[in-house]
Design a protein around this motif. Structure first.
Motif, PDB file in Angstrom:
ATOM      1  N   LYS A 255       4.358 -20.197  39.285  1.00 27.02           N
ATOM      2  CA  LYS A 255       5.502 -20.402  40.157  1.00 27.02           C
ATOM      3  C   LYS A 255       6.599 -21.155  39.409  1.00 27.02           C
ATOM      4  O   LYS A 255       6.322 -22.037  38.620  1.00 27.02           O
ATOM      5  N   LYS A 256       7.841 -20.789  39.705  1.00 30.32           N
ATOM      6  CA  LYS A 256       8.982 -21.430  39.053  1.00 30.32           C
ATOM      7  C   LYS A 256       9.781 -22.171  40.118  1.00 30.32           C
ATOM      8  O   LYS A 256      10.733 -21.640  40.670  1.00 30.32           O
ATOM      9  N   THR A 257       9.318 -23.371  40.440  1.00 31.70           N
ATOM     10  CA  THR A 257       9.953 -24.153  41.492  1.00 31.70           C
ATOM     11  C   THR A 257      10.313 -25.558  41.015  1.00 31.70           C
ATOM     12  O   THR A 257      10.439 -26.471  41.818  1.00 31.70           O
ATOM     13  N   SER A 258      10.482 -25.729  39.712  1.00 32.24           N
ATOM     14  CA  SER A 258      10.699 -27.075  39.172  1.00 32.24           C
ATOM     15  C   SER A 258      12.006 -27.695  39.659  1.00 32.24           C
ATOM     16  O   SER A 258      12.083 -28.912  39.873  1.00 32.24           O
ATOM     17  N   ASN A 259      13.056 -26.891  39.837  1.00 32.31           N
ATOM     18  CA  ASN A 259      14.329 -27.433  40.318  1.00 32.31           C
ATOM     19  C   ASN A 259      14.203 -27.915  41.757  1.00 32.31           C
ATOM     20  O   ASN A 259      14.744 -28.957  42.130  1.00 32.31           O
ATOM     21  N   LEU A 260      13.493 -27.141  42.573  1.00 35.57           N
ATOM     22  CA  LEU A 260      13.278 -27.515  43.965  1.00 35.57           C
ATOM     23  C   LEU A 260      12.460 -28.808  44.043  1.00 35.57           C
ATOM     24  O   LEU A 260      12.791 -29.731  44.792  1.00 35.57           O
TER      25      LEU A 260
END
Length: 471
Positions: A255-260
């Motif tokens: 999953k690519k949710t690092s900014n969130l």
């Protein structure tokens, strides 16, 4: 959502006379696998939905429908599958044009080209993360090479599209890296002090004594961090495998949710920063002064439309180590604080806040300046709303259709967020204040309690026991 059923072949998607008519009825009932109600598409079989969302020479799908579909089928393998489906447009375009004269072929491609260019532009601008994979870039370039040769103008437009996408990806990549580094630094600082910081530690009032200025700088931080969050991160945060789709994927499941996640950490940091600033002064009068300062900052955040900072400040002031300082609070004019608390009261599913948010959103729609366009929602509640909408409604209906009505509602909420995060901050940036907000050391929860007990002695046995264990 590991994959999709096989799509219609290129030839079956078109009639002998050219491109097939797409079903876009405003009547209620079922039309070729599409279910409409009051003129709105509510559900469909996946094949029919895909065909409905592919443009032709005479038809272009509604933007809201396209965004709802792409946004809710956002896992990389789904995006790749959709890309292959849309790639069939070009195969069919070539097939359809091969039966005529070169002149008619060229005219047909030129008529079809703008629709594809529009689709690609919307996709790359709204969902740039889809194109981080090298394979996806390959698909995009292949599509461009199929359409661009028909007109020199298309070459220029396609090149502009690619350049804009590259810049967007570079910005997102840089922003993501930067936020991760900032959040790491914040995490380091969070555990730096379990007791009071050294006396040389600066306080917020020595950096900024004007509530309106601090509210503006907080808005700068909020909008900068919001700008890095892509719409697909919401989907990635809550995505689940669709048991109806069982094919294997060639992409990773990461999953690519690092900014969130970094944005949520920023909210928590601001809560702890407010509590630290209040608990740090040794004198009761100074603590009361800091509380009143943050009340005024919170009020200015509300007026600006910065509800996330507003809620973080209120949450920090309501933390137990702060709220227990009764002698300090007795010196504070609390009327304004109670009004702000009332605005963010969770009663009635945050009814008062939602009313204020709708007012700010309406102001934004009719605004003539960026100052009036600012809407920064209470982010944790936004995530919660999207989560429960996603969990509470099935992706598939009992008949196997895609529950498109759910997708439209999800896209509506995420679409509002996209609009709000694109507002350019109208306030002048103060690097010193921004730096302080990001780097000022803050207490851990234990550190806050220690500072609180040192400022005002424990009042009951529970507090005494806790103070003893902390010391």
């Amino acid at each position: 959502q590991e994959g999709m059923p096989q799509t219609l072949s290129s030839t079956s998607m078109f009639t002998p006379c050219g491109f097939s008519p797409h079903l876009h009825s405003s009547k209620e009932g079922e039309q070729g696998g599409l279910i409409f109600q009051d003129g709105n598409l509510t559900s469909a079989s996946l094949d029919a939905l895909i065909q409905h969302l592919i443009p032709t020479t005479d038809y272009y799908p509604e933007v809201s429908n396209s965004h709802a579909f792409v946004a809710n089928f956002q896992k990389p393998q789904i995006s790749e599958k959709v890309f292959r489906i849309r790639h069939s447009c070009f195969e069919t375009m070539s097939l359809a044009s091969s039966t005529g004269s070169p002149t008619s072929d060229h005219a047909r491609i030129r008529k079809f080209g703008p629709k594809i260019l529009q689709l690609l532009t919307e996709w790359t601008e709204t969902f740039p993360y889809d194109f981080q994979e090298e394979r996806m870039i390959g698909h995009l370039k292949d599509m461009i090479h199929r359409i661009a040769p028909c007109d020199e103008a298309y070459w220029k437009k396609m090149n502009q599209l690619l350049q804009a996408l590259n810049q967007k990806l570079a910005t997102l990549s840089h922003g993501q890296e930067g936020i991760v580094k900032i959040s790491t630094a914040v995490s380091d600082k969070l555990v730096a002090f379990k007791t009071k910081p050294p006396s040389i530690q600066r306080e917020i009032l020595s950096v900024c004594s004007d509530p309106y200025t601090l509210a503006q700088q907080l808005t700068h931080v909020e909008l900068e961090r919001l700008s890095h969050i892509g719409p697909e991160e919401f989907v990635q945060a809550f995505v689940h495998k669709d048991p109806l789709d069982g094919t294997k994927t060639c992409f990773s499941e990461q999953k690519k949710t690092s900014n969130l996640e970094a944005y949520v950490k920023w909210f928590n940091r601001l809560c702890y920063l407010v509590a630290t600033e209040i608990c740090m002064p040794a004198k009761k009068k100074q603590r009361a002064q800091v509380i009143e300062f943050f009340i005024d900052v919170a009020r200015e955040c509300f007026n600006i439309g910065n509800f996330n900072s507003l809620m973080a400040i209120i949450s920090g002031m309501n933390m137990s180590p702060v709220s227990r300082l009764k002698k300090t609070w007795s010196k504070v004019k609390t009327a304004k604080f109670f009004i702000l608390e009332h605005q963010m009261d969770p009663t009635g599913n945050f009814y008062n806040y939602r009313t204020a948010l709708r007012g700010a959103a309406h102001r934004s729609l009719t605004a003539h300046s960026n100052r009036e366009k600012i809407v920064i929602p209470f982010f944790s509640l936004l995530i919660k709303d999207i989560y429960f909408l996603n969990e509470g409604c099935a992706n598939r209906l009992p008949n196997g259709h895609v529950n498109f009505e759910k997708f439209l509602e999800l896209a509506k909420q995420v679409g509002e967020f996209i609009t709000w995060k694109q507002v350019e901050c109208p306030f002048e940036q103060d690097p010193n204040i921004i730096h302080y907000l990001h780097t000022a050391p803050i207490f851990t929860e234990d550190g806050l309690y220690l500072a609180s007990y040192e400022s005002e002695s424990p009042e009951n046995q529970t507090e005494k026991d806790r103070w003893k264990s902390l010391r």
